[in-house]
Design a protein around this motif. Sequence first.
Motif, short mmCIF file in Angstrom:
data_model
loop_
_atom_site.label_atom_id
_atom_site.label_comp_id
_atom_site.label_asym_id
_atom_site.label_seq_id
_atom_site.Cartn_x
_atom_site.Cartn_y
_atom_site.Cartn_z
N LYS A 161 0.84 -1.21 0.00
CA LYS A 161 0.00 0.00 0.00
C LYS A 161 0.87 1.25 0.00
O LYS A 161 0.55 2.25 -0.65
N VAL A 164 2.88 1.56 -3.52
CA VAL A 164 2.04 2.02 -4.64
C VAL A 164 1.96 3.55 -4.66
O VAL A 164 1.93 4.19 -5.71
N LYS A 165 1.98 4.16 -3.47
CA LYS A 165 1.91 5.63 -3.39
C LYS A 165 3.15 6.30 -3.96
O LYS A 165 3.14 7.49 -4.26
N LYS A 167 4.25 5.63 -6.79
CA LYS A 167 4.06 5.62 -8.26
C LYS A 167 5.37 5.21 -8.94
O LYS A 167 5.97 5.98 -9.70
#
Length: 509
Positions: A161, A164-165, A167
């Motif tokens: 999680k 993913v932030k 990018k």
Amino acid sequence: MSKKVIVIGSGVAGLASAIRLQAAGYQAEIYEKGSMPGGKMNRIELEGGYKFDLGPSIVMLPEIYREVFELCGRDPDDYIPMEKLDPIYRAYFSDIPHRPFDISSDMTRLTRTIESISEEDTAGFFRYMHEIYQKFIIAKRYILPRPFRKRGDFYNLPMLKKAVKLKPYDTADRFVGRYIKNKRLRQMISFQTLYIGISPLTSPSFYTMIPMLQFLYGVWFIKGGMYTMALSMERLFKELGGTIHYGRNVQEISIQNGKAEGIVVDGQKIASDYVVCNADFPYAIKHLVQDKPAKGKYTDEKVDSLKYSCSCFLLYLGMDRKYEEIDHVHNFIFNENLDRNLKDIFDGKKLTNASFYVYIASKMDSSLAPEGKDGLYVLMPVSNAAESNYEWDEETVSYYRAYILNELKKIRGFENIENEIVAETHTTPLDFRSKFNAHNGAAFGLQPILKQSNHYRPQSKASHCENLYFTGSSTHPGAGVPIVLLSAKIAAQELIQDDTGELFDYSVK
């Protein structure tokens, strides 16, 4: 009796991990093939009293430098006295050499400079800062300070999680371009991925945190230049009771039954309980780890197939005058065709459009040059030795030297530079390979592309050999002095955890 740890190499990470282990009660001994500490953080001295840092020159995140001394109960100011620079650097553009821009970490001044380059992009600049700051906090808390021993350390829901932030599939160039359209402004921000040896055209976007760290936290200068850090770590290590053996070239890490048991130097085996290797990981796994099962997946073929960072051509020039017209320690000269410049570096071409950097440490510390004189350190990113499609011979050195001096002549104050040189030397990718065992002469080790970052990068604890640990720029978390200091912290923690069972908390909240 305390357990013995042999550290191979006295580069930044070797010194820092040895200090941490000595402070934790181990008996640490460093074996260094050269005659001075620091690895690439070294010093070059020229006749007449000119002193230059050999490689690293820009101090960012000073608290990471200071931590090495603080954990031993020392006051860092007694070892590495620092001063904050403002402006942090001056940017010149080759098509407008008489109109430089001063880049400050004072937000008011920085905003005015950004507006003077492109008022339309100023709001976008702050949006970029907002986005990259959020990524930095995730990286700082959950990725940079922790090891990834096993797949489950990365592939778990809380970690994914966070990841993913970041990018991760965005490139630095695309990410910055989303917020800023002005070409000069974009170049000034995205080029800094070259600090860790990768082009912004291919670098994962989170490495654009490098300029953000400068804008928000500033750039510092250590009295005596960067080499003071290496000397001070050596001093601290010896004060703690550690031993450094200079002029001792390690030939092999001694491995028996899947366990490191010491090293071989000059044909003689020297036993230890643990080995921490600060030699460049690709070189070490290929040449020092001769036990095939202990290499794990890093076979010789695998090592050669990995992607390597760019290298550098450096000129060290002793000048017969002071450059009063140049106010700054750090100066960047951008070629207007930066994209072509970047492509050529990583395509192995001889550069015809080149950007470079000029560091004048004697502006901050007059003891680094004779009285009334300056020393110029010039760094140009170039292809590494394996990728360049030209030879590093005298002709190439003369070609790049002439290019640099011709470009500098266009800048006010440097018009007569060629006739003002009284002493000089240089460093090429071949020197990085021979002096520092940098594989392919790549100055920053493995290139930090996505498939060679974080859990994909070589980790500190050897995967197929007990009691063996790696540290330095080709291991996680990567290149750059503060990051390499973090790799030393990870290596020490991993060893202590295996030895004592003490678990370090890397949990993702």
